[in-house]
Design a protein around this motif. Structure first.
Motif, short mmCIF file in Angstrom:
data_model
loop_
_atom_site.label_atom_id
_atom_site.label_comp_id
_atom_site.label_asym_id
_atom_site.label_seq_id
_atom_site.Cartn_x
_atom_site.Cartn_y
_atom_site.Cartn_z
N VAL A 39 0.86 -1.23 0.08
CA VAL A 39 -0.13 -0.20 -0.06
C VAL A 39 0.69 1.33 -0.01
CG1 VAL A 39 -1.84 1.32 1.38
CG2 VAL A 39 -1.94 -1.27 0.94
N ILE A 40 2.04 1.26 0.75
CA ILE A 40 2.79 2.45 0.95
C ILE A 40 3.38 2.68 -0.49
CG2 ILE A 40 5.05 3.19 1.60
CD1 ILE A 40 4.06 1.77 4.57
N GLY A 41 3.94 1.49 -0.83
CA GLY A 41 4.64 1.67 -2.29
C GLY A 41 3.76 2.22 -3.36
N LEU A 42 2.42 1.85 -3.41
CA LEU A 42 1.40 2.23 -4.47
C LEU A 42 1.04 3.68 -4.16
CD1 LEU A 42 -0.17 1.48 -6.69
CD2 LEU A 42 -2.23 1.05 -5.10
N TYR A 110 6.03 -0.35 -8.60
CA TYR A 110 5.08 0.12 -9.21
C TYR A 110 5.20 1.36 -10.41
CZ TYR A 110 1.94 -1.77 -5.47
OH TYR A 110 1.57 -2.52 -4.42
N ARG A 111 6.14 2.42 -9.85
CA ARG A 111 6.46 3.37 -10.97
C ARG A 111 6.77 2.81 -12.42
NH1 ARG A 111 10.73 7.57 -11.69
NH2 ARG A 111 12.25 6.01 -10.89
N ALA A 112 7.58 1.78 -12.29
CA ALA A 112 7.93 1.02 -13.57
C ALA A 112 6.75 0.52 -14.29
CB ALA A 112 9.08 0.15 -13.28
N LEU A 114 3.61 1.59 -13.94
CA LEU A 114 2.88 2.89 -14.35
C LEU A 114 3.47 3.05 -15.83
CD1 LEU A 114 2.12 4.71 -11.02
CD2 LEU A 114 0.48 3.51 -12.25
N GLU A 115 4.74 3.54 -15.57
CA GLU A 115 5.53 4.09 -16.82
C GLU A 115 5.12 3.19 -18.03
OE1 GLU A 115 9.47 5.19 -15.34
OE2 GLU A 115 8.75 6.88 -14.47
N ALA A 116 5.23 2.00 -17.95
CA ALA A 116 5.07 0.94 -18.98
C ALA A 116 3.56 1.09 -19.69
CB ALA A 116 5.16 -0.43 -18.43
N VAL A 117 2.67 1.73 -18.76
CA VAL A 117 1.47 1.95 -19.56
C VAL A 117 1.54 2.98 -20.90
CG1 VAL A 117 -1.03 2.58 -19.41
CG2 VAL A 117 0.06 1.27 -17.64
N ARG A 137 -8.17 3.89 -11.40
CA ARG A 137 -8.54 2.71 -10.85
C ARG A 137 -9.00 1.73 -11.98
NH1 ARG A 137 -14.09 4.49 -8.50
NH2 ARG A 137 -14.51 4.05 -10.84
N ASP A 138 -9.44 2.29 -13.13
CA ASP A 138 -10.21 1.42 -14.03
C ASP A 138 -9.28 1.19 -15.34
OD1 ASP A 138 -12.23 1.60 -12.44
OD2 ASP A 138 -13.49 2.60 -13.76
N ILE A 139 -8.38 1.96 -15.73
CA ILE A 139 -7.61 2.24 -16.83
C ILE A 139 -6.29 1.77 -16.51
CG2 ILE A 139 -7.16 3.47 -18.82
CD1 ILE A 139 -10.16 2.93 -18.52
N ILE A 140 -5.65 2.60 -15.80
CA ILE A 140 -4.14 2.55 -15.80
C ILE A 140 -3.70 1.20 -14.81
CG2 ILE A 140 -2.01 3.70 -15.07
CD1 ILE A 140 -3.48 4.69 -17.48
N LEU A 141 -4.13 1.40 -13.42
CA LEU A 141 -3.74 0.26 -12.58
C LEU A 141 -3.94 -1.41 -13.20
CD1 LEU A 141 -4.39 1.58 -9.04
CD2 LEU A 141 -2.14 1.54 -10.48
N PRO A 142 -5.22 -1.72 -13.88
CA PRO A 142 -5.43 -2.94 -14.33
C PRO A 142 -4.36 -3.23 -15.29
CG PRO A 142 -7.42 -1.58 -14.15
CD PRO A 142 -6.49 -0.48 -13.70
N GLN A 143 -3.71 -2.39 -16.06
CA GLN A 143 -2.77 -2.75 -16.88
C GLN A 143 -1.25 -2.62 -16.32
OE1 GLN A 143 -3.22 -0.73 -20.89
NE2 GLN A 143 -4.88 0.35 -20.02
N ALA A 144 -1.14 -1.65 -15.27
CA ALA A 144 0.07 -1.48 -14.54
C ALA A 144 0.52 -2.58 -13.87
CB ALA A 144 0.33 -0.23 -14.11
N LEU A 145 -0.50 -3.43 -13.02
CA LEU A 145 -0.11 -4.12 -12.12
C LEU A 145 0.33 -5.53 -12.63
CD1 LEU A 145 -2.84 -3.48 -9.22
CD2 LEU A 145 -0.23 -2.35 -9.39
N PRO A 146 -0.45 -6.31 -13.48
CA PRO A 146 -0.32 -7.62 -13.62
C PRO A 146 1.33 -7.97 -14.35
CG PRO A 146 -2.32 -7.25 -14.77
CD PRO A 146 -1.69 -5.93 -14.11
N PRO A 147 1.91 -6.89 -14.91
CA PRO A 147 3.40 -7.10 -15.42
C PRO A 147 4.23 -7.09 -14.06
CG PRO A 147 2.52 -5.49 -16.61
CD PRO A 147 1.37 -5.72 -15.60
N ILE A 148 3.87 -6.49 -13.07
CA ILE A 148 5.00 -6.36 -11.97
C ILE A 148 4.50 -7.03 -10.65
CG2 ILE A 148 5.15 -3.91 -12.39
CD1 ILE A 148 3.46 -3.02 -10.07
N VAL A 149 3.57 -8.12 -10.89
CA VAL A 149 3.24 -9.17 -9.85
C VAL A 149 4.65 -9.89 -9.40
CG1 VAL A 149 2.14 -11.10 -9.11
CG2 VAL A 149 0.92 -9.33 -9.93
N PRO A 150 5.29 -10.31 -10.48
CA PRO A 150 6.53 -11.25 -10.22
C PRO A 150 7.65 -10.30 -9.30
CG PRO A 150 5.88 -11.40 -12.54
CD PRO A 150 5.25 -10.39 -11.90
N ALA A 151 7.62 -8.90 -9.60
CA ALA A 151 8.85 -8.45 -8.90
C ALA A 151 8.47 -8.03 -7.64
CB ALA A 151 8.98 -6.98 -9.81
N LEU A 152 7.00 -7.73 -7.22
CA LEU A 152 6.52 -7.70 -5.76
C LEU A 152 6.67 -9.08 -5.18
CD1 LEU A 152 3.15 -5.45 -6.54
CD2 LEU A 152 5.30 -4.67 -5.74
#
Lengths: 223, 258
Positions: A39-42, A110-112, A114-117, A137-152
């Protein structure tokens, strides 16, 4: 005189229940610490992204946290904060330090993400007159989060393996419990080995779980 | 005189030392179809991006239906608009992009209901009805459950048109909407735009390289050169008897290529 054995199974049986109880504390610290970090990171990443005025201060804060040892941050929260009237119990201070420390790392991930969208997604959101919250909530995060799950996920495992640092402020997690057991019986072999094995097993299980989540998300995105 | 739908009043846009648009004056009447042509770097796409508020302007004022878009009135004076004012005026404008920019994680239908539900606060049922009608209008009634990755470029662009229309804009901006398409898919997108021109009282501005389409569809063609309108007129004037050397040069080059 009885010869000293290297590995005493009856001793193992005796301490296992105690260590199991401590493992619960370790897992709790990991999960709460990581939830905080996520949460803090986001929040840090979004602040940096959406509020230009905060970009520099947030970047500096992240750099500061990442450039100082976690152990010192734990000590700071536990021993120095009371000087300012903020008294935290050991578990809270430790978990908070874990959350802050790994939150700083997570914010970069997260920043990486977000920037990848692609820019076009933001522009489409503007063209449709979506508000800023809806856009995230609806456009950016749903696209930004899946690719970074492994890193998280990697940071989850890393955070988990750093929880023994909490023994330094006497949180009764696995490491601290193992040390106490060892000092009572002068047998360190079994408790320390068992703790090591527990971390090994849990790390492998988590890594496998992260791979599963990763595969699931890849399938969803590839739809 | 009736109020223009869109008015550029001495609008200037610079990127660093480069002046992309130089004191542009342009009025677009309600329901008018304006084609914008010109060589790359002439500022034509910037014109659309400024109306959509994707680019800030450096000087001048843009009006939509007589209301300033880039500015607002405070104590009788024009001051730069705040986010709220921009959002309110921007609601009248829709845009279709060269690269579609559909939301890849949403179905065609969800792409078309997202903004009506979150911005206009339509109920899901109403938003889906509206989106369904629009998808049918662009010929994609059977693709509403498909994700963008499952659609061809032409189909994606038609979804993008439906998505923009779902917000009921008064002005539609088309930014080189067929440039990223395979040649055999261009026609289906142009057909949708034709239909839109016939059925709706929409004001349209389109940046295009399809000279044939501009000739047939537009009420007026503006030729941009180095940040200015070098020449404008009806398609027959501009394509039939261009007065400006640059226009002639450009049209000759385009015809040779095409």
């Amino acid at each position: 005189m009885e010869t000293e054995t290297l590995w005493d199974w009856s001793y193992v049986a005796e301490i296992l229940p105690i260590l199991a109880g401590a493992a619960v504390v370790t897992i709790e610290a990991t999960l709460i610490g990581f939830a905080l970090a996520a949460v803090i990171g986001l929040v840090l990443a979004i602040l940096r992204f959406a509020v230009p005025a905060l970009s520099w201060p947030v970047a500096a804060l992240v750099e500061f946290i990442r450039s100082t040892p976690l152990l010192i941050q734990i000590f700071f929260l536990f021993f120095v904060f009371p000087e300012f009237g903020i008294v935290l119990d050991a578990f809270t201070a430790g978990v908070l330090a874990l959350g802050l420390h790994y939150g700083a790392y997570c914010s970069e991930v997260y920043r990486a993400g977000l920037e990848a969208v692609p820019r076009g997604q933001w522009e489409a959101a503007i063209a449709l007159n979506l508000g800023q919250t809806t856009t995230f909530r609806d456009i950016i995060l749903p696209q930004a989060l899946p690719p970074i799950v492994p890193a998280l996920g990697n940071y989850l495992v890393a955070l988990f393996k750093e929880t023994p640092l909490l023994s330094a402020i006497a949180v009764l997690e696995l490491m601290q419990t193992a040390k106490i057991l060892g000092s009572e019986t002068f047998r360190y072999n079994e408790p320390i080995t068992l703790v090591g094995l527990f971390f090994l097993a849990m790390s492998l299980v988590s890594a496998a779980a992260i791979r599963l989540v990763e595969r699931y998300l890849k399938r969803r995105v590839a739809r | 005189m009736t109020m223009p739908m869109v008015r550029f009043d001495k609008v200037t846009k610079r990127y660093g030392p480069l002046t992309v648009l130089d004191q542009l004056d342009l009025d677009v009447a309600r329901g008018e179809k304006v084609a914008i042509i010109g060589p790359s770097g002439s500022g034509k796409t910037t014109v659309l991006r400024m109306i959509m508020t994707l680019e800030r302007i450096d000087d001048g004022v843009i009006y939509v239906e007589g209301e300033p878009l880039t500015h607002m009135t405070r104590n009788g004076r024009l001051v730069p608009a705040d986010a709220r004012h921009i959002r309110q005026v921007r609601a009248k404008i829709g845009m279709v992009f060269q690269h579609f920019n559909l939301f890849p994680h949403m179905t065609a239908l969800a792409n078309c209901t997202e903004a009506p539900m979150t911005v206009l606060r339509l109920k899901r049922k109403e938003a889906e009805e509206r989106a369904g009608d629009l998808l049918a209008m662009v010929g994609l009634a059977d693709k509403r459950g498909h994700y963008p990755s499952q659609l061809s470029g032409g189909q994606q662009q038609r979804v993008a048109i439906a998505r923009a229309l779902a917000m009921r804009p008064k002005v539609m901006l088309f930014d080189e909407v067929t440039s990223a398409l395979d040649p055999e898919l261009v026609g289906e997108v142009l057909n949708v735009i034709r239909k839109l021109g016939a059925e709706h009282d929409l004001t349209m501005l389109m940046v295009t390289h399809q000279m044939g389409f501009a000739k047939e569809f537009a009420d007026r063609v503006c030729f941009f050169y180095q940040g200015r309108i070098a020449e404008q007129g009806s398609p027959s004037e501009l394509f039939g008897a261009p007065k400006n050397d640059r226009t002639r040069q450009f049209l000759r080059a385009v015809l040779e290529a095409g």
